[in-house]
Design a protein around this motif. Structure first.
Motif, mmCIF file in Angstrom:
data_model
loop_
_atom_site.group_PDB
_atom_site.id
_atom_site.type_symbol
_atom_site.label_atom_id
_atom_site.label_comp_id
_atom_site.label_asym_id
_atom_site.label_seq_id
_atom_site.Cartn_x
_atom_site.Cartn_y
_atom_site.Cartn_z
ATOM 1 N N ASP A 51 0.865 -1.189 0.000
ATOM 2 C CA ASP A 51 0.000 0.000 0.000
ATOM 3 C C ASP A 51 0.898 1.233 0.000
ATOM 4 N N ASP A 52 0.403 2.355 0.526
ATOM 5 C CA ASP A 52 1.222 3.567 0.537
ATOM 6 C C ASP A 52 2.506 3.343 1.322
ATOM 7 N N CYS A 53 3.613 3.810 0.778
ATOM 8 C CA CYS A 53 4.857 3.775 1.552
ATOM 9 C C CYS A 53 4.721 4.679 2.773
ATOM 10 N N ILE A 54 4.267 5.912 2.529
ATOM 11 C CA ILE A 54 3.952 6.842 3.606
ATOM 12 C C ILE A 54 2.635 7.520 3.269
ATOM 13 N N SER A 55 1.716 7.563 4.230
ATOM 14 C CA SER A 55 0.459 8.285 4.053
ATOM 15 C C SER A 55 0.323 9.329 5.153
ATOM 16 N N ILE A 56 -0.209 10.475 4.770
ATOM 17 C CA ILE A 56 -0.331 11.608 5.685
ATOM 18 C C ILE A 56 -1.814 11.913 5.851
ATOM 19 N N GLY A 57 -2.306 11.754 7.067
ATOM 20 C CA GLY A 57 -3.730 11.910 7.329
ATOM 21 C C GLY A 57 -4.056 13.212 8.031
ATOM 22 N N GLN A 58 -5.304 13.307 8.468
ATOM 23 C CA GLN A 58 -5.815 14.539 9.061
ATOM 24 C C GLN A 58 -4.981 14.990 10.261
ATOM 25 N N GLY A 59 -4.860 16.312 10.387
ATOM 26 C CA GLY A 59 -4.176 16.885 11.537
ATOM 27 C C GLY A 59 -2.672 16.816 11.508
ATOM 28 N N ALA A 60 -2.095 16.406 10.389
ATOM 29 C CA ALA A 60 -0.632 16.371 10.273
ATOM 30 C C ALA A 60 -0.126 17.750 9.840
ATOM 31 N N THR A 61 0.822 18.302 10.585
ATOM 32 C CA THR A 61 1.386 19.607 10.261
ATOM 33 C C THR A 61 2.907 19.553 10.383
ATOM 34 N N ASN A 62 3.557 20.286 9.496
ATOM 35 C CA ASN A 62 5.025 20.361 9.505
ATOM 36 C C ASN A 62 5.664 18.978 9.430
ATOM 37 N N VAL A 63 5.357 18.291 8.348
ATOM 38 C CA VAL A 63 5.884 16.947 8.110
ATOM 39 C C VAL A 63 6.955 17.019 7.024
ATOM 40 N N THR A 64 8.120 16.438 7.288
ATOM 41 C CA THR A 64 9.204 16.386 6.314
ATOM 42 C C THR A 64 9.535 14.932 6.006
ATOM 43 N N ILE A 65 9.530 14.608 4.710
ATOM 44 C CA ILE A 65 9.879 13.271 4.241
ATOM 45 C C ILE A 65 11.086 13.433 3.331
ATOM 46 N N PHE A 66 12.223 12.862 3.727
ATOM 47 C CA PHE A 66 13.496 13.158 3.073
ATOM 48 C C PHE A 66 14.268 11.877 2.781
ATOM 49 N N LYS A 67 14.694 11.743 1.540
ATOM 50 C CA LYS A 67 15.512 10.608 1.099
ATOM 51 C C LYS A 67 14.853 9.262 1.421
ATOM 52 N N ILE A 68 13.624 9.112 0.939
ATOM 53 C CA ILE A 68 12.901 7.856 1.067
ATOM 54 C C ILE A 68 12.977 7.107 -0.258
ATOM 55 N N THR A 69 13.259 5.821 -0.221
ATOM 56 C CA THR A 69 13.144 4.959 -1.388
ATOM 57 C C THR A 69 11.880 4.126 -1.216
ATOM 58 N N CYS A 70 10.973 4.244 -2.176
ATOM 59 C CA CYS A 70 9.641 3.647 -2.068
ATOM 60 C C CYS A 70 9.381 2.742 -3.262
ATOM 61 N N GLY A 71 8.995 1.509 -3.004
ATOM 62 C CA GLY A 71 8.619 0.602 -4.067
ATOM 63 C C GLY A 71 9.061 -0.826 -3.779
ATOM 64 N N PRO A 72 8.133 -1.787 -4.004
ATOM 65 C CA PRO A 72 6.786 -1.581 -4.542
ATOM 66 C C PRO A 72 5.873 -0.906 -3.521
ATOM 67 N N GLY A 73 4.675 -0.563 -3.976
ATOM 68 C CA GLY A 73 3.714 0.106 -3.124
ATOM 69 C C GLY A 73 2.873 1.077 -3.912
ATOM 70 N N HIS A 74 2.124 1.904 -3.188
ATOM 71 C CA HIS A 74 1.217 2.866 -3.818
ATOM 72 C C HIS A 74 1.752 4.289 -3.774
#
Length: 206
Positions: A51-74
């Motif tokens: 599914d999603d490698c990373i998913s960000i839902g309600q109420g998330a603020t100031n989120v940093t996603i850095f140097k992620i390798t994603c796959g397989p997935g959504h």
């Protein structure tokens, strides 16, 4: 089946150098889901899921996603948003220097139709490499259950910058915004996505 990690009701959370793996056909196995949290940084991590490698839902603020390798997935997703009544806003998301390998989606923002009003604003997707991704850039405001009522999640101030690589489908950028609260201030700068050779060969033989 379920999320590997759910980060919620947190402040000043950091995770780095993780390896998260599950079969490509395993449902609802998000690598990480972030909600109701402030100042979260995920970095230098490899995520391979169904599914999603990373998913960000309600109420998330100031989120940093850095140097992620994603796959397989959504892929990496903001959402899905608007499923529940009176959801909290999402604000301040940075996705930078990430690589997506053969994922179903790349950078996705998804909201449910017939939602209560909320906002998803202030997002930067920068320096992203796509390798044979089906939907590299997608906004889908009719996600999930079909309804004649539009989503009321207002998406605004989104920047896609320096996004390069290949797509396995002919539509590399698909922005399906709400008819009631249209997307506002969506900017694409230096986006270069080409059809992968695998797709070209398949179409040539058809």
């Amino acid at each position: 089946m379920g999320f590997h990690m759910h980060i919620t009701n947190s402040n000043l959370f950091r995770a780095y150098r993780l390896s998260i793996t599950s079969p490509a056909d395993s449902p609802n196995t998000d690598g990480m889901h972030i909600s109701r949290s402030n100042t979260v940084k995920i970095s230098r991590t490899v995520i391979k899921t169904g599914d999603d490698c990373i998913s960000i839902g309600q109420g998330a603020t100031n989120v940093t996603i850095f140097k992620i390798t994603c796959g397989p997935g959504h892929g990496i997703s903001v959402g899905s948003l608007g499923k529940l009544p009176k959801e909290m806003d999402v604000q301040g998301v940075i996705v930078k220097n990430c690589t997506l390998l053969g994922t179903t989606n790349g950078l996705r923002i998804k909201t449910y139709p017939a939602s209560d009003p909320s906002r998803a604003t202030g997002m930067l997707f920068q320096d992203i490499i796509m390798d044979n991704v089906q939907n590299p850039i997608i906004i889908d405001q009719s996600y999930g259950t079909k309804s004649s009522k539009p989503s009321l999640v207002k998406i605004s101030n989104v920047i896609y910058q320096n996004v390069h690589g290949t797509t396995s489908t002919p539509v590399a950028v698909n922005l399906m915004c709400s008819s009631q609260v249209p997307c506002q201030n969506i900017r694409l700068n230096n986006v270069n996505l080409k059809i992968s050779r695998q797709f070209e060969t398949h179409c040539y033989l058809c």
